[in-house]
Scaffold this motif. Structure first.
Motif, PDB file in Angstrom:
ATOM      1  N   UNK A 231       0.854  -1.198   0.000  1.00 40.09           N
ATOM      2  CA  UNK A 231       0.000   0.000   0.000  1.00 40.09           C
ATOM      3  C   UNK A 231       0.887   1.243   0.000  1.00 40.09           C
ATOM      4  N   UNK A 232       0.676   2.109  -0.955  1.00 38.58           N
ATOM      5  CA  UNK A 232       1.380   3.389  -1.032  1.00 38.58           C
ATOM      6  C   UNK A 232       0.356   4.520  -1.177  1.00 38.58           C
ATOM      7  N   UNK A 233       0.708   5.686  -0.702  1.00 38.44           N
ATOM      8  CA  UNK A 233      -0.183   6.848  -0.758  1.00 38.44           C
ATOM      9  C   UNK A 233       0.347   7.850  -1.768  1.00 38.44           C
ATOM     10  N   UNK A 234      -0.506   8.268  -2.665  1.00 38.82           N
ATOM     11  CA  UNK A 234      -0.186   9.312  -3.631  1.00 38.82           C
ATOM     12  C   UNK A 234      -1.144  10.493  -3.407  1.00 38.82           C
ATOM     13  N   UNK A 235      -0.605  11.698  -3.395  1.00 36.84           N
ATOM     14  CA  UNK A 235      -1.427  12.910  -3.262  1.00 36.84           C
ATOM     15  C   UNK A 235      -1.725  13.431  -4.654  1.00 36.84           C
ATOM     16  N   UNK A 236      -2.992  13.485  -5.007  1.00 38.26           N
ATOM     17  CA  UNK A 236      -3.410  13.933  -6.340  1.00 38.26           C
ATOM     18  C   UNK A 236      -4.473  15.017  -6.181  1.00 38.26           C
ATOM     19  N   UNK A 237      -4.509  16.009  -7.055  1.00 32.02           N
ATOM     20  CA  UNK A 237      -5.570  17.029  -6.996  1.00 32.02           C
ATOM     21  C   UNK A 237      -6.904  16.455  -7.442  1.00 32.02           C
ATOM     22  N   UNK A 238      -7.952  16.773  -6.731  1.00 35.81           N
ATOM     23  CA  UNK A 238      -9.281  16.246  -7.027  1.00 35.81           C
ATOM     24  C   UNK A 238     -10.208  17.324  -7.597  1.00 35.81           C
ATOM     25  N   UNK A 239     -10.296  18.472  -6.935  1.00 34.89           N
ATOM     26  CA  UNK A 239     -11.173  19.528  -7.406  1.00 34.89           C
ATOM     27  C   UNK A 239     -10.729  20.849  -6.807  1.00 34.89           C
ATOM     28  N   UNK A 240     -11.225  21.937  -7.387  1.00 38.54           N
ATOM     29  CA  UNK A 240     -10.986  23.277  -6.861  1.00 38.54           C
ATOM     30  C   UNK A 240     -12.323  23.864  -6.417  1.00 38.54           C
ATOM     31  N   UNK A 241     -12.327  24.416  -5.239  1.00 38.99           N
ATOM     32  CA  UNK A 241     -13.538  25.018  -4.671  1.00 38.99           C
ATOM     33  C   UNK A 241     -13.332  26.533  -4.640  1.00 38.99           C
ATOM     34  N   UNK A 242     -14.267  27.256  -5.209  1.00 35.18           N
ATOM     35  CA  UNK A 242     -14.166  28.708  -5.291  1.00 35.18           C
ATOM     36  C   UNK A 242     -15.463  29.330  -4.803  1.00 35.18           C
ATOM     37  N   UNK A 243     -15.368  30.436  -4.095  1.00 31.78           N
ATOM     38  CA  UNK A 243     -16.552  31.173  -3.658  1.00 31.78           C
ATOM     39  C   UNK A 243     -16.566  32.523  -4.362  1.00 31.78           C
ATOM     40  N   UNK A 244     -17.733  33.009  -4.644  1.00 29.03           N
ATOM     41  CA  UNK A 244     -17.907  34.327  -5.235  1.00 29.03           C
ATOM     42  C   UNK A 244     -19.196  34.946  -4.719  1.00 29.03           C
ATOM     43  N   UNK A 245     -19.291  36.246  -4.892  1.00 32.07           N
ATOM     44  CA  UNK A 245     -20.463  36.969  -4.397  1.00 32.07           C
ATOM     45  C   UNK A 245     -21.398  37.302  -5.559  1.00 32.07           C
ATOM     46  N   UNK A 246     -22.663  36.995  -5.384  1.00 34.42           N
ATOM     47  CA  UNK A 246     -23.707  37.370  -6.329  1.00 34.42           C
ATOM     48  C   UNK A 246     -24.632  38.380  -5.653  1.00 34.42           C
ATOM     49  N   UNK A 247     -25.022  39.391  -6.374  1.00 35.92           N
ATOM     50  CA  UNK A 247     -25.928  40.419  -5.848  1.00 35.92           C
ATOM     51  C   UNK A 247     -27.329  40.122  -6.347  1.00 35.92           C
ATOM     52  N   UNK A 248     -28.250  39.938  -5.410  1.00 33.20           N
ATOM     53  CA  UNK A 248     -29.656  39.700  -5.731  1.00 33.20           C
ATOM     54  C   UNK A 248     -30.483  40.902  -5.283  1.00 33.20           C
ATOM     55  N   UNK A 249     -31.421  41.284  -6.069  1.00 33.19           N
ATOM     56  CA  UNK A 249     -32.268  42.437  -5.778  1.00 33.19           C
ATOM     57  C   UNK A 249     -33.673  41.958  -5.460  1.00 33.19           C
ATOM     58  N   UNK A 250     -34.234  42.523  -4.397  1.00 32.74           N
ATOM     59  CA  UNK A 250     -35.606  42.195  -4.037  1.00 32.74           C
ATOM     60  C   UNK A 250     -36.320  43.464  -3.586  1.00 32.74           C
ATOM     61  N   UNK A 251     -37.613  43.471  -3.733  1.00 35.09           N
ATOM     62  CA  UNK A 251     -38.435  44.607  -3.325  1.00 35.09           C
ATOM     63  C   UNK A 251     -38.839  44.428  -1.867  1.00 35.09           C
ATOM     64  N   UNK A 252     -38.653  45.472  -1.089  1.00 31.35           N
ATOM     65  CA  UNK A 252     -39.042  45.446   0.318  1.00 31.35           C
ATOM     66  C   UNK A 252     -39.896  46.677   0.598  1.00 31.35           C
ATOM     67  N   UNK A 253     -41.031  46.470   1.197  1.00 32.62           N
ATOM     68  CA  UNK A 253     -41.971  47.551   1.465  1.00 32.62           C
ATOM     69  C   UNK A 253     -41.656  48.163   2.822  1.00 32.62           C
ATOM     70  N   UNK A 254     -41.420  49.474   2.834  1.00 33.38           N
ATOM     71  CA  UNK A 254     -41.187  50.209   4.074  1.00 33.38           C
ATOM     72  C   UNK A 254     -42.268  51.277   4.189  1.00 33.38           C
ATOM     73  N   UNK A 255     -42.568  51.656   5.393  1.00 34.49           N
ATOM     74  CA  UNK A 255     -43.610  52.650   5.609  1.00 34.49           C
ATOM     75  C   UNK A 255     -43.376  53.426   6.887  1.00 34.49           C
ATOM     76  N   UNK A 256     -44.083  54.455   7.056  1.00 32.53           N
ATOM     77  CA  UNK A 256     -43.972  55.282   8.248  1.00 32.53           C
ATOM     78  C   UNK A 256     -45.114  56.291   8.265  1.00 32.53           C
ATOM     79  N   UNK A 257     -45.301  56.923   9.404  1.00 28.68           N
ATOM     80  CA  UNK A 257     -46.352  57.916   9.542  1.00 28.68           C
ATOM     81  C   UNK A 257     -45.810  59.308   9.205  1.00 28.68           C
ATOM     82  N   UNK A 258     -46.523  60.047   8.414  1.00 31.41           N
ATOM     83  CA  UNK A 258     -46.159  61.412   8.061  1.00 31.41           C
ATOM     84  C   UNK A 258     -47.291  62.345   8.461  1.00 31.41           C
ATOM     85  N   UNK A 259     -46.918  63.543   8.769  1.00 38.55           N
ATOM     86  CA  UNK A 259     -47.914  64.551   9.131  1.00 38.55           C
ATOM     87  C   UNK A 259     -48.026  65.582   8.013  1.00 38.55           C
ATOM     88  N   UNK A 260     -49.177  66.141   7.853  1.00 40.54           N
ATOM     89  CA  UNK A 260     -49.362  67.210   6.888  1.00 40.54           C
ATOM     90  C   UNK A 260     -50.352  68.222   7.462  1.00 40.54           C
TER      91      UNK A 260
END
Length: 270
Positions: A231-260
């Motif tokens: 039995x012998x052990x060989x170190x071999x590359x298997x895969x590369x793991x990479x992370x990246x950032x994706x920007x997602x846009x969503x609609x969010x409803x905000x509200x508040x009380x106003x005076x007039x």
């Protein structure tokens, strides 16, 4: 008491506002008249740098010095007066605040606010004031202003860790086994039982040479071999793991009380 006509003439001639000692406080700004009587009640003067609110000064006790208007107050008194928003109207509360500053109304006694102001001419009920010739009112309202800010939500790192697991594989190995064959000899000539025939001359010579050493002892050594897994052990590359950032846009409803503000008309019977 300076009349409304006299104040208009002074404004049209580009008059200045003077302190009690005759020093120029600044050019005359706006003329405010009493809503109830229509008489001139306040004058504004630019005592500060351009862009800052003008100072309000009461015309109670003011006199004309040529076309200029002389106030019965010092320069510092007018300069340090409370600054009001010049939205085209002085509310009763704002006017009372100014009257108390200039000593024309009794100061507050606890939470009780005086409803009258005193002067040399007697007691006068304070009214709201507006610029001369302005019969309009400014209506204001609050509006929502929504913006966004960036803040961290989480932090992600790529970390390599070593884990151990059992791996089982099947491998085919070979080994040698000893096989003993016995060949009978007939009439001094050996024959193979498997049908191969008789010995060759060389084999027959070895056979008889062996007889010469009969009863003297003899040893034949055979080495057997087999394969072992390695039995012998060989170190071999298997895969590369990479992370990246994706920007997602969503609609969010905000509200508040106003005076007039709502402007309504009120009719007062005279």
């Amino acid at each position: 008491m300076i009349s409304l006509e006299q104040m208009k003439n002074s404004m049209n001639s580009g008059a200045n506002v003077l302190s009690e000692d005759g020093a120029v406080l600044g050019p005359m700004g706006q003329l405010y008249v009493d809503d109830a009587t229509g008489e001139p009640s306040w004058v504004t003067v630019a005592t500060h740098k351009m862009g800052n609110p003008e100072s309000f000064a009461p015309l109670n006790g003011a006199t004309l010095d040529g076309h200029d208007v002389r106030l019965p107050y010092t320069h510092s008194k007018v300069y340090d007066s409370p600054k009001m928003s010049q939205d085209g109207h002085l509310s009763p509360e704002e006017e009372q605040h100014l009257l108390r500053y200039y000593g024309l109304m009794a100061p507050k006694d606890g939470d009780v606010v005086a409803d009258e102001r005193t002067s040399d001419a007697g007691a006068v009920r304070p009214q709201s004031s507006r610029p001369e010739g302005d019969y309009a009112m400014t209506r204001s309202e609050e509006q929502l202003r929504v913006s966004t800010e960036i803040r961290e939500t989480e932090r992600v790192r790529l970390v390599k860790r070593v884990v151990t697991e059992d791996v089982t594989m099947t491998v085919q190995i070979r080994r040698e086994e000893l096989v003993v064959e016995r060949v009978p000899v007939k009439d001094g000539t050996p024959f193979y039982d498997d049908g191969k025939g008789s010995y060759t001359d060389a084999e027959r010579e070895r056979l008889y040479s062996a007889v010469e050493t009969a009863f003297n002892g003899d040893t034949v050594e055979v080495v057997l071999y087999e394969e072992k897994p390695r039995v012998e052990l060989d170190v071999v590359p298997i895969e590369r793991v990479r992370v990246r950032r994706d920007v997602h846009t969503q609609d969010e409803v905000v509200g508040g009380q106003v005076r007039k503000e709502v402007i309504e008309t009120e009719r007062v019977e005279l």
